[in-house]
Design a protein around this motif. Sequence first.
Motif, PDB file in Angstrom:
ATOM      1  N   MET A 224      48.919  29.589  48.635  1.00 53.29           N
ATOM      2  CA  MET A 224      47.543  29.641  47.868  1.00 53.29           C
ATOM      3  C   MET A 224      46.897  31.024  48.279  1.00 53.29           C
ATOM      4  O   MET A 224      46.331  31.799  47.369  1.00 53.29           O
ATOM      5  N   GLN A 225      46.778  31.018  49.700  1.00 48.39           N
ATOM      6  CA  GLN A 225      45.870  32.253  50.128  1.00 48.39           C
ATOM      7  C   GLN A 225      46.814  33.492  49.909  1.00 48.39           C
ATOM      8  O   GLN A 225      46.133  34.641  49.622  1.00 48.39           O
ATOM      9  N   ALA A 226      47.934  33.438  50.183  1.00 45.15           N
ATOM     10  CA  ALA A 226      48.860  34.696  49.925  1.00 45.15           C
ATOM     11  C   ALA A 226      48.773  35.034  48.376  1.00 45.15           C
ATOM     12  O   ALA A 226      48.829  36.222  48.145  1.00 45.15           O
ATOM     13  N   LYS A 227      48.772  33.975  47.649  1.00 46.09           N
ATOM     14  CA  LYS A 227      48.736  34.316  46.107  1.00 46.09           C
ATOM     15  C   LYS A 227      47.540  35.129  45.622  1.00 46.09           C
ATOM     16  O   LYS A 227      47.509  35.728  44.906  1.00 46.09           O
ATOM     17  N   ASN A 228      46.422  34.765  46.277  1.00 39.57           N
ATOM     18  CA  ASN A 228      44.927  35.109  46.069  1.00 39.57           C
ATOM     19  C   ASN A 228      44.635  36.168  46.886  1.00 39.57           C
ATOM     20  O   ASN A 228      43.499  36.570  46.826  1.00 39.57           O
ATOM     21  N   LEU A 229      45.521  36.982  47.362  1.00 37.95           N
ATOM     22  CA  LEU A 229      45.121  38.163  48.373  1.00 37.95           C
ATOM     23  C   LEU A 229      44.532  39.127  47.414  1.00 37.95           C
ATOM     24  O   LEU A 229      43.600  40.077  47.912  1.00 37.95           O
ATOM     25  N   PHE A 230      45.241  39.681  46.424  1.00 43.32           N
ATOM     26  CA  PHE A 230      44.887  40.819  45.606  1.00 43.32           C
ATOM     27  C   PHE A 230      44.741  40.082  44.109  1.00 43.32           C
ATOM     28  O   PHE A 230      45.074  39.069  43.763  1.00 43.32           O
ATOM     29  N   PRO A 231      44.154  40.830  43.266  1.00 46.08           N
ATOM     30  CA  PRO A 231      43.887  40.338  41.799  1.00 46.08           C
ATOM     31  C   PRO A 231      45.203  40.407  41.133  1.00 46.08           C
ATOM     32  O   PRO A 231      45.203  39.533  40.328  1.00 46.08           O
ATOM     33  N   ASN A 232      46.239  41.094  41.225  1.00 47.55           N
ATOM     34  CA  ASN A 232      47.471  40.887  40.718  1.00 47.55           C
ATOM     35  C   ASN A 232      48.765  40.998  41.629  1.00 47.55           C
ATOM     36  O   ASN A 232      49.286  41.861  42.065  1.00 47.55           O
ATOM     37  N   THR A 233      48.858  39.532  42.143  1.00 48.85           N
ATOM     38  CA  THR A 233      50.024  39.546  43.221  1.00 48.85           C
ATOM     39  C   THR A 233      51.264  38.696  42.670  1.00 48.85           C
ATOM     40  O   THR A 233      51.143  37.648  41.799  1.00 48.85           O
ATOM     41  N   TYR A 234      52.253  39.138  43.008  1.00 50.22           N
ATOM     42  CA  TYR A 234      53.691  38.691  42.640  1.00 50.22           C
ATOM     43  C   TYR A 234      54.037  38.115  44.143  1.00 50.22           C
ATOM     44  O   TYR A 234      54.351  39.023  45.274  1.00 50.22           O
ATOM     45  N   LEU A 235      54.164  36.704  44.258  1.00 54.40           N
ATOM     46  CA  LEU A 235      54.290  36.290  45.644  1.00 54.40           C
ATOM     47  C   LEU A 235      55.869  35.758  45.776  1.00 54.40           C
ATOM     48  O   LEU A 235      56.522  34.995  44.838  1.00 54.40           O
TER      49      LEU A 235
END
Length: 333
Positions: free
Chosen positions: A71-82
């Motif tokens: 969840m933290q990795a997904k919300n690092l940036f406004p437009n994240t492709y995890l």
Amino acid sequence: MEELEHTCPHPRTTLTEPAIFARETSCDCRAPHEKLTIAQARRGTPVDRPVRVYADGIFDLFHSGHARALMQAKNLFPNTYLIVGVCSDELTHKYKGFTVMTEHERYEALRHCRYVDEVLRDAPWTLTPEFLEKHKIDFVAHDDIPYSSAGSEDVYKHIKEAGMFVPTQRTEGISTSDLITRIVRDYDVYARRNLQRGYTAKELNVSYINEKKYRLQNQVDRMKEKVRTVEEKKKSREFIGNFLELFGPDGTWKNTSFMKQVFQERSGRMLSYALSPRESPCNSPPRELSPLRSPSPPSPPARWHNARPSPPTSPKGASASMSSMSEGDEDEK
């Protein structure tokens, strides 16, 4: 301007399907993939493609700590492709140890996490520049604790030096090792539980003697539960019976003689207390009279004409009392 034949995939907008598996390369975009800084990515640029973040791990016994890290990795940036890389059983058993879940079970667990856009199977243990370029990875997300493995003090050291590392926070109190420790600590409890649910001793790797011991313990526990249930029912019936003995169906007392006796005893105690109250303590302060009430005049001493003298306690006292009585008679005469 001619549109490009292949474009970078964008983050999932719906959660009705699991995440996709990565192909040989998950980014077929022919446009130049420019390197981003963390500041640029946080501003939401570039607008023509998402920021590709990679997170890898074993993810055995997938739990809330794993999900929070993703969840933290997904919300690092406004437009994240995890993109999440999952190591195979072969690599994991070689460098870390045996796993509870197979690699296919771990792949499927990650596919159904809401924060994951893509799952990369058989992920490498160490990330090479070629691997990062092949999958067009902008940043790598992991907790900041040095991860020593495969002869390296920190397998993410070169990623940090390249400015591509973004740290996440671990969740305290939960980990795969903690879960395994709980199971090992309460092994007997879980072995008895699974035997009771139909698993065989062979499936649980339990010896013949331990199997008989666990089954006997389960029978004893069931017997204790039955005895406890019977005792509770018996107490409930006794309570209801006693209640019905005191109260009739119309709400009146049935055993009136018993209740009268109880009230008489309580009334008698209250009356005796009122007639002969306890003495006040000797050190209690004197009672002050109210200024509105004047003290009542002292009552005259009562005259007892027919008073009889108390019986003498000795012969001398008896003679003295007799003489006083004779003198009184002479005065009256």
